[in-house]
Motif scaffolding. Structure first.
Motif, PDB file in Angstrom:
ATOM      1  N   ASN A  87      32.624  46.846 -22.038  1.00 20.45           N
ATOM      2  CA  ASN A  87      32.435  48.043 -21.204  1.00 20.45           C
ATOM      3  C   ASN A  87      32.228  47.705 -19.730  1.00 20.45           C
ATOM      4  N   VAL A  88      32.074  46.426 -19.429  1.00 22.49           N
ATOM      5  CA  VAL A  88      31.819  46.016 -18.047  1.00 22.49           C
ATOM      6  C   VAL A  88      32.781  44.899 -17.662  1.00 22.49           C
ATOM      7  N   ALA A  89      32.887  44.652 -16.362  1.00 23.67           N
ATOM      8  CA  ALA A  89      33.769  43.599 -15.861  1.00 23.67           C
ATOM      9  C   ALA A  89      33.239  43.102 -14.523  1.00 23.67           C
ATOM     10  N   ILE A  90      33.572  41.858 -14.226  1.00 30.35           N
ATOM     11  CA  ILE A  90      33.355  41.275 -12.903  1.00 30.35           C
ATOM     12  C   ILE A  90      34.732  40.965 -12.333  1.00 30.35           C
ATOM     13  N   VAL A  91      34.934  41.227 -11.044  1.00 33.98           N
ATOM     14  CA  VAL A  91      36.250  41.040 -10.433  1.00 33.98           C
ATOM     15  C   VAL A  91      36.126  40.140  -9.208  1.00 33.98           C
ATOM     16  N   THR A  92      37.248  39.614  -8.782  1.00 34.03           N
ATOM     17  CA  THR A  92      37.265  38.841  -7.540  1.00 34.03           C
ATOM     18  C   THR A  92      37.320  39.782  -6.337  1.00 34.03           C
ATOM     19  N   GLN A  93      36.954  39.259  -5.194  1.00 31.52           N
ATOM     20  CA  GLN A  93      36.970  40.066  -3.973  1.00 31.52           C
ATOM     21  C   GLN A  93      38.386  40.512  -3.637  1.00 31.52           C
ATOM     22  N   ARG A  94      39.367  39.648  -3.898  1.00 25.55           N
ATOM     23  CA  ARG A  94      40.748  40.029  -3.603  1.00 25.55           C
ATOM     24  C   ARG A  94      41.172  41.215  -4.466  1.00 25.55           C
ATOM     25  N   PHE A  95      40.861  41.171  -5.749  1.00 26.99           N
ATOM     26  CA  PHE A  95      41.197  42.298  -6.622  1.00 26.99           C
ATOM     27  C   PHE A  95      40.480  43.558  -6.166  1.00 26.99           C
ATOM     28  N   ALA A  96      39.197  43.430  -5.822  1.00 23.51           N
ATOM     29  CA  ALA A  96      38.414  44.590  -5.392  1.00 23.51           C
ATOM     30  C   ALA A  96      39.019  45.238  -4.152  1.00 23.51           C
ATOM     31  N   GLU A  97      39.456  44.405  -3.200  1.00 29.34           N
ATOM     32  CA  GLU A  97      40.029  44.945  -1.968  1.00 29.34           C
ATOM     33  C   GLU A  97      41.383  45.596  -2.221  1.00 29.34           C
ATOM     34  N   GLN A  98      42.131  45.072  -3.179  1.00 27.06           N
ATOM     35  CA  GLN A  98      43.429  45.665  -3.479  1.00 27.06           C
ATOM     36  C   GLN A  98      43.273  46.970  -4.259  1.00 27.06           C
ATOM     37  N   ALA A  99      42.333  47.005  -5.189  1.00 27.23           N
ATOM     38  CA  ALA A  99      42.144  48.201  -6.007  1.00 27.23           C
ATOM     39  C   ALA A  99      41.418  49.307  -5.246  1.00 27.23           C
ATOM     40  N   PHE A 100      40.446  48.905  -4.416  1.00 22.14           N
ATOM     41  CA  PHE A 100      39.649  49.894  -3.668  1.00 22.14           C
ATOM     42  C   PHE A 100      39.603  49.476  -2.199  1.00 22.14           C
ATOM     43  N   PRO A 101      40.702  49.639  -1.493  1.00 21.56           N
ATOM     44  CA  PRO A 101      40.791  49.126  -0.119  1.00 21.56           C
ATOM     45  C   PRO A 101      39.865  49.807   0.883  1.00 21.56           C
ATOM     46  N   GLU A 102      39.447  51.019   0.594  1.00 20.65           N
ATOM     47  CA  GLU A 102      38.670  51.774   1.577  1.00 20.65           C
ATOM     48  C   GLU A 102      37.208  51.954   1.184  1.00 20.65           C
ATOM     49  N   GLU A 103      36.789  51.381   0.055  1.00 17.51           N
ATOM     50  CA  GLU A 103      35.401  51.533  -0.388  1.00 17.51           C
ATOM     51  C   GLU A 103      35.023  50.348  -1.255  1.00 17.51           C
ATOM     52  N   ALA A 106      48.007  35.456  -7.077  1.00 24.50           N
ATOM     53  CA  ALA A 106      46.928  34.507  -7.370  1.00 24.50           C
ATOM     54  C   ALA A 106      45.652  34.929  -6.645  1.00 24.50           C
ATOM     55  N   GLY A 107      44.557  35.011  -7.363  1.00 27.02           N
ATOM     56  CA  GLY A 107      43.297  35.482  -6.784  1.00 27.02           C
ATOM     57  C   GLY A 107      42.917  36.861  -7.278  1.00 27.02           C
ATOM     58  N   ASN A 108      43.881  37.588  -7.870  1.00 23.08           N
ATOM     59  CA  ASN A 108      43.575  38.865  -8.519  1.00 23.08           C
ATOM     60  C   ASN A 108      43.087  38.556  -9.943  1.00 23.08           C
ATOM     61  N   VAL A 109      41.783  38.561 -10.137  1.00 24.37           N
ATOM     62  CA  VAL A 109      41.227  38.145 -11.429  1.00 24.37           C
ATOM     63  C   VAL A 109      40.124  39.111 -11.866  1.00 24.37           C
ATOM     64  N   VAL A 110      40.104  39.371 -13.175  1.00 28.03           N
ATOM     65  CA  VAL A 110      39.078  40.225 -13.789  1.00 28.03           C
ATOM     66  C   VAL A 110      38.476  39.459 -14.969  1.00 28.03           C
ATOM     67  N   PHE A 111      37.138  39.501 -15.090  1.00 28.44           N
ATOM     68  CA  PHE A 111      36.428  38.795 -16.169  1.00 28.44           C
ATOM     69  C   PHE A 111      35.765  39.818 -17.090  1.00 28.44           C
ATOM     70  N   THR A 113      47.701  44.801 -11.011  1.00 31.55           N
ATOM     71  CA  THR A 113      47.876  43.680 -11.936  1.00 31.55           C
ATOM     72  C   THR A 113      46.894  42.568 -11.620  1.00 31.55           C
ATOM     73  N   ALA A 114      46.323  41.984 -12.680  1.00 31.55           N
ATOM     74  CA  ALA A 114      45.354  40.902 -12.501  1.00 31.55           C
ATOM     75  C   ALA A 114      45.411  39.939 -13.676  1.00 31.55           C
TER      76      ALA A 114
END
Length: 402
Positions: free
Chosen positions: A161-177, A212-217, A120-121
């Protein structure tokens, strides 16, 4: 050394009063320690960096009067006009205002046509100028290109077709890569959304939200019955630009209602409940501690008045003023320690309940220990003046009062 047996015997004869003070201290410790956890959590939350140049950003909301309004054309003209104003760093269009307490959230899946396992974001529909307008720090990848920007009607479907995400969202969605170059999906949609960039931080629409901090643009403009702009000014010029914007926007197109706010005001408004809670809990903690101190002072004075003769006899038998003062301080310490031990157990039980039922943070044991030490110091300080008063009772005065 003090003879604890006579002291405990005296306390037992006055056990109701001593027990009441001990229970008062126990209740105070349980409340104060848990209130301290809440206050610390709220203060930490309010002190978090937003990732944005909050102090120099103006938020604008406008609603057109005509029903057949050319929203896309108005947005282009407004942005061109605002970006050309002296003192304006950049301007952007968005579907919502950051840290306003109002926004939209969605679940993003990592596989096409998935139904479980979404992340969720809070999401923003904006343009390539958004990152620079907010002063976000792009730590990986790239910004949106103009050719990736999509405009669609409010009744149409589909997104970018594209998105920019926050680092927090990126770490939650892809914790190992790394999330850069990975794809996101909306619900049962099998259309991939490529992550082309990662920003260091953006607090989103709801600073008090657990996510808060889970954001997608997304680079997307959805035409509707209202639109929002964000304008970033040079430092020190926000208020001057603020006064000019409403006039210039109204002059360019008078067929709409315009409302301006600063992002500083928005953030303060969002945190108003947290600020009130901090102030109320701080007042409660201070009041409870003061009441406990008054209770200890009153009880100690009462016991001294009752034992004036005994104090005089002890003084006549060679007890020094220090001996008398220490006696009442140690007696108070025994009562306070009993209450604080009970309060420690109560504080931990209450905290466990708050953690499980209200998602409050767990209480660190060092914090509980600090609260207990402070209350012990308050109780000793409260007993000190009456104890010194007892030490000044002379043997002669005590015997004449027989």
């Amino acid at each position: 050394m003090f003879e604890l047996k006579p002291m405990l015997s005296a306390l037992w004869r006055n056990k109701v009063a001593a027990l009441l003070i001990a229970l008062q201290l126990a209740l105070t410790l349980a409340i104060v320690s848990n209130a301290t956890v809440i206050v610390k959590d709220r203060l930490t939350s309010m002190a978090r960096p937003t990732g944005m140049d909050i102090e120099n950003i103006i938020a604008i909301t406008f609603m057109p009067v005509p029903t057949n309004y050319d929203m896309a054309g108005a947005v282009r003209a407004d942005l061109d006009m605002m970006r050309s104003m002296p003192g304006v760093v950049d301007a952007s269009v968005t579907n919502q205002i950051p840290v306003s307490g109002s926004g939209s959230a969605s679940g993003y899946f990592l596989e096409p046509n998935a139904e479980l396992g979404d992340v969720t974001a809070n999401y923003y529909q904006t343009d390539p100028n958004f990152i620079n307008t907010l002063g976000l720090n792009l730590i990986q990848g790239r910004n949106f290109r103009l050719d990736e920007m999509r405009v669609r009607g409010s009744n149409e479907s589909g997104g970018a077709n594209v998105a920019i995400v926050t680092q927090r969202f990126a770490e939650q969605a892809f914790p190992e890569e790394s999330a850069l170059g990975k794809f996101l999906y909306h619900g049962n949609d099998d259309k991939p959304i490529e992550i082309i960039g990662i920003v260091e931080r953006h607090l989103g629409a709801w600073p008090s939200w657990s996510l808060a901090g889970n954001v997608v643009f997304h680079p997307l403009l959805v035409e509707g019955n209202h639109k929002r702009y964000l304008v970033r000014t040079e430092p020190g010029k926000r208020d001057t630009i603020f006064k000019q914007l409403e006039t210039k926007l109204s002059e360019r197109d008078p067929q709409r209602v315009i409302h301006l706010e600063t992002l500083t005001e928005k953030l303060a408004s969002t945190y108003v409940a947290d600020n009130i809670m901090v102030k109320v809990l701080s007042a409660v903690m201070t009041l409870l501690t003061f009441i406990v101190a008054l209770g200890i002072v009153g009880l100690t004075i009462f016991w001294i008045n009752q034992r004036a003769k005994q104090i005089g006899v002890r003084r006549a038998l060679g007890a020094t003023r220090a001996n008398i003062s220490r006696y009442y301080l140690v007696e108070n310490t025994v009562i306070a320690t009993t209450g604080l031990v009970l309060g420690t157990a109560g504080a931990l039980i209450i905290n466990q309940l708050m953690v499980s039922e209200f998602s409050q943070p767990a209480m660190p044991l060092p914090m509980l220990a600090v609260c207990a030490v402070i209350l012990l110091a308050v109780s000793l300080a409260a007993a000190l003046v009456p104890a010194l008063r007892a030490a000044n009772i002379s043997p002669a005065m005590a015997t004449r009062s027989v």
